[in-house]
Design a protein around this motif. Sequence first.
Motif, PDB file in Angstrom:
ATOM      1  N   LEU A  47      -4.782   1.509   5.965  1.00  0.00           N
ATOM      2  CA  LEU A  47      -4.397   0.263   5.330  1.00  0.00           C
ATOM      3  C   LEU A  47      -5.108   0.184   3.983  1.00  0.00           C
ATOM      4  N   ARG A  48      -4.486  -0.507   3.037  1.00  0.00           N
ATOM      5  CA  ARG A  48      -5.176  -0.758   1.774  1.00  0.00           C
ATOM      6  C   ARG A  48      -6.060  -1.979   1.947  1.00  0.00           C
ATOM      7  N   ILE A  49      -7.278  -1.920   1.432  1.00  0.00           N
ATOM      8  CA  ILE A  49      -8.230  -3.020   1.557  1.00  0.00           C
ATOM      9  C   ILE A  49      -8.380  -3.739   0.221  1.00  0.00           C
ATOM     10  N   ASP A  50      -8.986  -4.923   0.269  1.00  0.00           N
ATOM     11  CA  ASP A  50      -9.151  -5.724  -0.936  1.00  0.00           C
ATOM     12  C   ASP A  50     -10.572  -5.562  -1.499  1.00  0.00           C
ATOM     13  N   PRO A  51     -10.842  -6.109  -2.683  1.00  0.00           N
ATOM     14  CA  PRO A  51     -12.165  -5.952  -3.288  1.00  0.00           C
ATOM     15  C   PRO A  51     -13.305  -6.482  -2.434  1.00  0.00           C
ATOM     16  N   ARG A  52     -13.078  -7.552  -1.692  1.00  0.00           N
ATOM     17  CA  ARG A  52     -14.138  -8.093  -0.849  1.00  0.00           C
ATOM     18  C   ARG A  52     -14.567  -7.074   0.210  1.00  0.00           C
ATOM     19  N   ALA A  53     -13.614  -6.364   0.773  1.00  0.00           N
ATOM     20  CA  ALA A  53     -13.957  -5.325   1.748  1.00  0.00           C
ATOM     21  C   ALA A  53     -14.728  -4.196   1.071  1.00  0.00           C
ATOM     22  N   ALA A  70       0.614  -3.100  -5.498  1.00  0.00           N
ATOM     23  CA  ALA A  70      -0.162  -3.384  -6.711  1.00  0.00           C
ATOM     24  C   ALA A  70       0.315  -2.439  -7.810  1.00  0.00           C
ATOM     25  N   PRO A  71       0.261  -2.878  -9.068  1.00  0.00           N
ATOM     26  CA  PRO A  71       0.649  -1.986 -10.163  1.00  0.00           C
ATOM     27  C   PRO A  71      -0.390  -0.894 -10.388  1.00  0.00           C
ATOM     28  N   LEU A  72       0.043   0.165 -11.044  1.00  0.00           N
ATOM     29  CA  LEU A  72      -0.833   1.315 -11.271  1.00  0.00           C
ATOM     30  C   LEU A  72      -2.111   0.939 -11.994  1.00  0.00           C
ATOM     31  N   ALA A  93       4.460  12.402 -16.241  1.00  0.00           N
ATOM     32  CA  ALA A  93       4.573  13.831 -16.539  1.00  0.00           C
ATOM     33  C   ALA A  93       3.839  14.669 -15.499  1.00  0.00           C
ATOM     34  N   GLU A  94       2.715  14.164 -15.013  1.00  0.00           N
ATOM     35  CA  GLU A  94       1.934  14.900 -14.018  1.00  0.00           C
ATOM     36  C   GLU A  94       2.637  14.943 -12.660  1.00  0.00           C
ATOM     37  N   VAL A  95       3.300  13.848 -12.287  1.00  0.00           N
ATOM     38  CA  VAL A  95       3.891  13.770 -10.943  1.00  0.00           C
ATOM     39  C   VAL A  95       5.366  14.147 -10.928  1.00  0.00           C
ATOM     40  N   GLY A  96       5.992  14.231 -12.098  1.00  0.00           N
ATOM     41  CA  GLY A  96       7.392  14.622 -12.151  1.00  0.00           C
ATOM     42  C   GLY A  96       8.345  13.484 -11.850  1.00  0.00           C
ATOM     43  N   GLY A  97       8.329  12.453 -12.671  1.00  0.00           N
ATOM     44  CA  GLY A  97       9.232  11.317 -12.488  1.00  0.00           C
ATOM     45  C   GLY A  97       9.238  10.476 -13.741  1.00  0.00           C
ATOM     46  N   SER A  98      10.166   9.539 -13.835  1.00  0.00           N
ATOM     47  CA  SER A  98      10.216   8.685 -15.019  1.00  0.00           C
ATOM     48  C   SER A  98       9.190   7.567 -14.894  1.00  0.00           C
ATOM     49  N   PRO A  99       8.654   7.070 -16.021  1.00  0.00           N
ATOM     50  CA  PRO A  99       7.685   5.968 -15.970  1.00  0.00           C
ATOM     51  C   PRO A  99       8.226   4.733 -15.258  1.00  0.00           C
ATOM     52  N   VAL A 100       9.496   4.400 -15.485  1.00  0.00           N
ATOM     53  CA  VAL A 100      10.077   3.202 -14.870  1.00  0.00           C
ATOM     54  C   VAL A 100      10.146   3.368 -13.357  1.00  0.00           C
ATOM     55  N   TYR A 101      10.657   4.504 -12.903  1.00  0.00           N
ATOM     56  CA  TYR A 101      10.782   4.739 -11.470  1.00  0.00           C
ATOM     57  C   TYR A 101       9.411   4.788 -10.810  1.00  0.00           C
ATOM     58  N   LEU A 102       8.448   5.446 -11.458  1.00  0.00           N
ATOM     59  CA  LEU A 102       7.100   5.542 -10.916  1.00  0.00           C
ATOM     60  C   LEU A 102       6.478   4.153 -10.759  1.00  0.00           C
ATOM     61  N   THR A 103       6.658   3.301 -11.761  1.00  0.00           N
ATOM     62  CA  THR A 103       6.118   1.944 -11.710  1.00  0.00           C
ATOM     63  C   THR A 103       6.699   1.170 -10.525  1.00  0.00           C
ATOM     64  N   GLN A 104       8.003   1.268 -10.342  1.00  0.00           N
ATOM     65  CA  GLN A 104       8.666   0.555  -9.260  1.00  0.00           C
ATOM     66  C   GLN A 104       8.211   1.066  -7.894  1.00  0.00           C
ATOM     67  N   VAL A 105       8.163   2.385  -7.758  1.00  0.00           N
ATOM     68  CA  VAL A 105       7.799   2.987  -6.476  1.00  0.00           C
ATOM     69  C   VAL A 105       6.354   2.673  -6.117  1.00  0.00           C
ATOM     70  N   PHE A 106       5.454   2.805  -7.075  1.00  0.00           N
ATOM     71  CA  PHE A 106       4.037   2.592  -6.780  1.00  0.00           C
ATOM     72  C   PHE A 106       3.788   1.151  -6.334  1.00  0.00           C
ATOM     73  N   ARG A 107       4.393   0.200  -7.007  1.00  0.00           N
ATOM     74  CA  ARG A 107       4.201  -1.195  -6.614  1.00  0.00           C
ATOM     75  C   ARG A 107       4.783  -1.447  -5.223  1.00  0.00           C
ATOM     76  N   GLN A 108       5.926  -0.832  -4.905  1.00  0.00           N
ATOM     77  CA  GLN A 108       6.513  -1.008  -3.584  1.00  0.00           C
ATOM     78  C   GLN A 108       5.601  -0.430  -2.504  1.00  0.00           C
ATOM     79  N   VAL A 109       5.062   0.747  -2.753  1.00  0.00           N
ATOM     80  CA  VAL A 109       4.257   1.425  -1.738  1.00  0.00           C
ATOM     81  C   VAL A 109       2.891   0.770  -1.583  1.00  0.00           C
ATOM     82  N   GLU A 110       2.212   0.481  -2.688  1.00  0.00           N
ATOM     83  CA  GLU A 110       0.827   0.019  -2.636  1.00  0.00           C
ATOM     84  C   GLU A 110       0.662  -1.485  -2.807  1.00  0.00           C
TER      85      GLU A 110
END
Length: 278
Positions: free
Chosen positions: A117-123, A215-217, A196-213
């Motif tokens: 699980l992802r934890i918060d700053p207090r943890a 939180a924004p990158l 460029a490092e992960v092989g995807g577009s900036p827009v798609y990466l931003t959307q996916v990361f926020r959905q998964v985690e």
Amino acid sequence: MPDFDAQRLVQTSTVAVWDVCCRGTCRHQSAEECASAVHLVFPYRGVYVRHVGREQVVAEANQVLFFNAGEAYRVSHPVPGGDACLSLWIDEALLHEIAPRASLREGGDLAFRRQRLRIDPRAQALVALLRHGLHQGIAEPLEAESLALTLVQRALGPRTAHAAGASTGRQRLADRAKLVLASDLARRWTLADIAAEVGGSPVYLTQVFRQVEGAPLYRYQLRLRLARALDLLGDHDDLTALGLELGFSSHSHFSAAFREAYGRSPSAFRQAALRRRA
């Protein structure tokens, strides 16, 4: 020199806490291992990947990992530098009382459904307070037990924990982005650099990361930097230098971000964690 070291910091009938450090010299998957009891593992330095069957998770300071008893796993270190974690054992009856029923597998022995699980700053702050207090010899067993139980409650709480929810492909893309961020915490990454490092577009990466985690990158990177600051506060008298070392533009930038995340300044937190005057 052994690649792996586990130092027991405290053990009572209620909780046990180990500081586990790995040099991470091998980038490929380790030999298969199994935990003898359920452990909640809080990475606080570095990064590694834990493999359970076909599933894998990136272990870093924004996560708590669940090591179920008898569940086989392997570990790899795609980013150099090794890792360090605080590993907690909690009496099973107490853990049953604390853990939300939905987070546990049905029937049989106690086991968690998810790997992490992802934890918060207090943890994160509680991890640092517990570790520093035990290493300094200033946290007595009763205090250590209380901090450990509070940490577990916080990490498993519905308002503070975040379970990733996405397809395997999107999870792997977010994991690659996390490894890129962890490879150089001080670097001022741009979306184009990471994409460029992960092989995807900036827009798609931003959307996916926020959905998964959830939180924004940029915020995810900020919290990795701040978690590293929690780890290093006891070793740095010059907090301005520490902030600059971690990629903050100035001491005021570092102090403001730290205070927003943890509710107090770096010097005040160090004073509380180490019981010394600022």
